[in-house]
Design a protein around this motif. Structure first.
Motif, PDB file in Angstrom:
ATOM      1  N   ILE A 287       0.810  -1.226   0.000  1.00 42.15           N
ATOM      2  CA  ILE A 287       0.000   0.000   0.000  1.00 42.15           C
ATOM      3  C   ILE A 287       0.841   1.274   0.000  1.00 42.15           C
ATOM      4  O   ILE A 287       0.330   2.358  -0.272  1.00 42.15           O
ATOM      5  N   THR A 288       2.135   1.147   0.328  1.00 45.97           N
ATOM      6  CA  THR A 288       3.008   2.324   0.284  1.00 45.97           C
ATOM      7  C   THR A 288       3.822   2.402  -0.992  1.00 45.97           C
ATOM      8  O   THR A 288       4.566   3.361  -1.206  1.00 45.97           O
ATOM      9  N   ASP A 289       3.708   1.375  -1.837  1.00 41.58           N
ATOM     10  CA  ASP A 289       4.420   1.397  -3.115  1.00 41.58           C
ATOM     11  C   ASP A 289       3.858   2.525  -3.983  1.00 41.58           C
ATOM     12  O   ASP A 289       2.643   2.719  -4.041  1.00 41.58           O
ATOM     13  N   PRO A 290       4.736   3.275  -4.654  1.00 43.76           N
ATOM     14  CA  PRO A 290       4.256   4.402  -5.490  1.00 43.76           C
ATOM     15  C   PRO A 290       3.265   3.982  -6.566  1.00 43.76           C
ATOM     16  O   PRO A 290       2.441   4.793  -7.009  1.00 43.76           O
ATOM     17  N   SER A 291       3.338   2.694  -6.946  1.00 42.55           N
ATOM     18  CA  SER A 291       2.425   2.249  -8.008  1.00 42.55           C
ATOM     19  C   SER A 291       1.035   1.918  -7.486  1.00 42.55           C
ATOM     20  O   SER A 291       0.116   1.670  -8.265  1.00 42.55           O
ATOM     21  N   PHE A 292       0.867   1.891  -6.160  1.00 39.50           N
ATOM     22  CA  PHE A 292      -0.431   1.510  -5.574  1.00 39.50           C
ATOM     23  C   PHE A 292      -1.364   2.713  -5.563  1.00 39.50           C
ATOM     24  O   PHE A 292      -0.964   3.835  -5.226  1.00 39.50           O
ATOM     25  N   SER A 293      -2.621   2.436  -5.892  1.00 42.75           N
ATOM     26  CA  SER A 293      -3.644   3.482  -5.805  1.00 42.75           C
ATOM     27  C   SER A 293      -4.882   2.906  -5.134  1.00 42.75           C
ATOM     28  O   SER A 293      -5.407   1.869  -5.574  1.00 42.75           O
ATOM     29  N   ALA A 294      -5.347   3.585  -4.120  1.00 37.26           N
ATOM     30  CA  ALA A 294      -6.556   3.147  -3.429  1.00 37.26           C
ATOM     31  C   ALA A 294      -7.791   3.333  -4.301  1.00 37.26           C
ATOM     32  O   ALA A 294      -8.871   2.814  -3.980  1.00 37.26           O
ATOM     33  N   ARG A 295      -7.646   4.060  -5.395  1.00 41.32           N
ATOM     34  CA  ARG A 295      -8.776   4.291  -6.294  1.00 41.32           C
ATOM     35  C   ARG A 295      -8.950   3.141  -7.291  1.00 41.32           C
ATOM     36  O   ARG A 295      -9.986   3.048  -7.947  1.00 41.32           O
ATOM     37  N   ARG A 296      -7.888   2.296  -7.443  1.00 39.43           N
ATOM     38  CA  ARG A 296      -7.976   1.198  -8.420  1.00 39.43           C
ATOM     39  C   ARG A 296      -8.361  -0.096  -7.716  1.00 39.43           C
ATOM     40  O   ARG A 296      -7.672  -0.546  -6.787  1.00 39.43           O
ATOM     41  N   ASP A 299      -5.702  -2.894  -7.533  1.00 33.96           N
ATOM     42  CA  ASP A 299      -4.648  -2.735  -6.537  1.00 33.96           C
ATOM     43  C   ASP A 299      -5.134  -3.207  -5.170  1.00 33.96           C
ATOM     44  O   ASP A 299      -4.399  -3.862  -4.418  1.00 33.96           O
TER      45      ASP A 299
END
Length: 434
Positions: A287-296, A299
């Motif tokens: 969840i802290t990876d730059p590629s993670f998005s809570a909107r997707r 993910d």
């Protein structure tokens, strides 16, 4: 496996000298200055070359022998190691005979070693001269002096019904043997001996196993003593009670299986903790990876899959993945350089042994602790230890490698320092300065 002791007149003479420090060897006849008593008021002060040759001929006529037994056509003799404290087994069965029934009846007799077996034990002692310096040999020599002096225990003397100085040796060595004899030739004396031992334990709770007394062989793994005399000082940390108790059980254990598992339990104590921490770290990293998005949604679903996979493993295996948890414990609390240092200080041959030797009874592979990649070394270490542990606790018929009690003790003993020193690091890592 240790080699079988050589049997020779020279070895017998050397062993006699260990028992009777003031005895003399003159032209193949060994003589003691003070005659030893036998039953019926008789005494004996020597064993001649001819007597020794007869003993050797008898031993050499055996059809087969192991470290702790001799097998002839119609009889066999086994060295026993009583497993109860306080001499319970000897009290129950010593100097008694048990005769079976049937056309080919078998007789079992428990007692002191025969002159032939006593000679063999002397040869075993002579093969490792350093062992006679052990405290038990001092006790043995005190027992010899007590037996020879005037006023010796008449009950002991009454047992000395033979004619040889080796009968006195057998009484002094205080070794119990089981003699199995048959009216006809047999090849299954080992099975008969174990049958008797099961029968004895079943009916009396008095237990013994076939084995050579440690007094007569060099220990492959010696007791560990890091401090001598004034070098011992007060502790500076406190440690968790459960860990200390497991460790103390390991140090005190006389059975290698119990010793190994006691140290393993120290690592096992933290399995749930490190496994859960690892799961938390995986989720946090996701969840802290730059590629993670809570909107997707995909993910979020990836994170859910990580958690579900971990939960499914726990459900399927009835707990955490133990091999993974063991490696996580080692990754967090065990450093390979310190482990190498401890092993080298204890026995500098062990590192090479682990690098060149599998653990056959466990199907565990070699581990090179000196490899450059410490993470790979810990991973290989965890696999080896976990497979050994599995072989100790799983004994289903037909399963892949498993441990055979007593038969694999010597091989297992070489694995104990690896587990002990790892356990020590785990305990120390959780110490609290006071």
């Amino acid at each position: 496996m240790s080699s079988l002791p050589d049997v020779s007149s020279e070895a017998i003479m050397k062993g006699l000298k260990y028992v009777f420090r003031n005895g003399e060897d003159q032209d193949g006849t060994f003589t003691i200055p003070t005659p030893a008593p036998l039953s019926g008021g008789r005494t004996v002060d020597r064993i001649t070359r001819d007597e020794i040759e007869i003993i050797l001929a008898r031993l050499n006529q055996s059809k087969s022998r192991t470290e702790s037994s001799f097998h002839w056509e119609k009889e066999a003799e086994f060295s026993l190691l009583p497993l109860n404290g306080g001499g319970m087994f000897d009290r129950m069965f010593e100097e008694k005979q048990f005769v079976g029934q049937g056309e080919n009846s078998v007789t079992y007799a428990i007692g002191r070693a025969s002159p032939e077996f006593a000679a063999y034990l002397l040869c075993a002692a002579a093969q490792h001269p350093e062992i006679y310096k052990a405290p038990r040999w001092t006790i043995l020599r005190h027992r010899v002096r007590s037996l020879i002096r005037e006023g010796a225990d008449s009950r002991v003397i009454d047992r000395l019904t033979g004619n040889s100085l080796l009968d006195v040796v057998a009484e002094s060595l205080y070794v119990t043997t089981l003699r199995v004899s048959s009216e006809k030739a047999r090849a299954d004396f080992g099975a008969l001996a174990n049958s008797f031992l099961f029968h004895a334990a079943y009916n009396s709770d008095a237990a013994a196993r076939i084995g050579l007394d440690p007094m007569f062989k060099q220990r492959s793994i010696q007791r560990l003593r890091r401090s001598q005399g004034g070098s011992f000082d007060a502790p500076r940390q406190t440690y968790e009670d459960d860990l200390v108790h497991h460790y103390l059980m390991g140090v005190a254990a006389e059975i290698p299986l119990l010793e190994y598992l006691a140290y393993y339990h120290v690592a096992e104590h933290f399995f749930v903790q490190v496994y859960n921490d690892d799961l938390v770290n995986q989720v946090r990293a996701g969840i802290t990876d730059p590629s993670f998005s809570a909107r997707r949604a995909k993910d979020i679903q990836a994170i859910i899959r990580v958690v579900e996979k971990a939960q499914r493993q726990v459900k399927d295996e009835g707990g955490v993945n133990e091999q993974r948890a063991l490696q996580l414990v080692f990754d967090r609390f065990v450093t390979i350089p310190r482990l190498i240092s401890d092993l080298d200080a204890y026995d500098n041959s062990l590192i090479d042994y682990y690098a060149s030797s599998d653990v056959a009874f466990a199907g565990a592979s070699k581990v090179n602790l000196r490899m450059d990649d410490e993470d790979k070394a810990r991973s290989a270490l965890a696999r080896r230890i976990y497979k050994v542990r599995n072989a100790l606790v799983h004994a289903k018929e037909g399963e892949m490698p498993k441990y055979a009690p007593f038969a694999h003790d010597e091989e297992l003993s070489r694995e104990i320092p690896l587990m002990r020193f790892a356990a020590e690091q785990i305990i120390i890592a959780h110490g609290k300065v006071f």
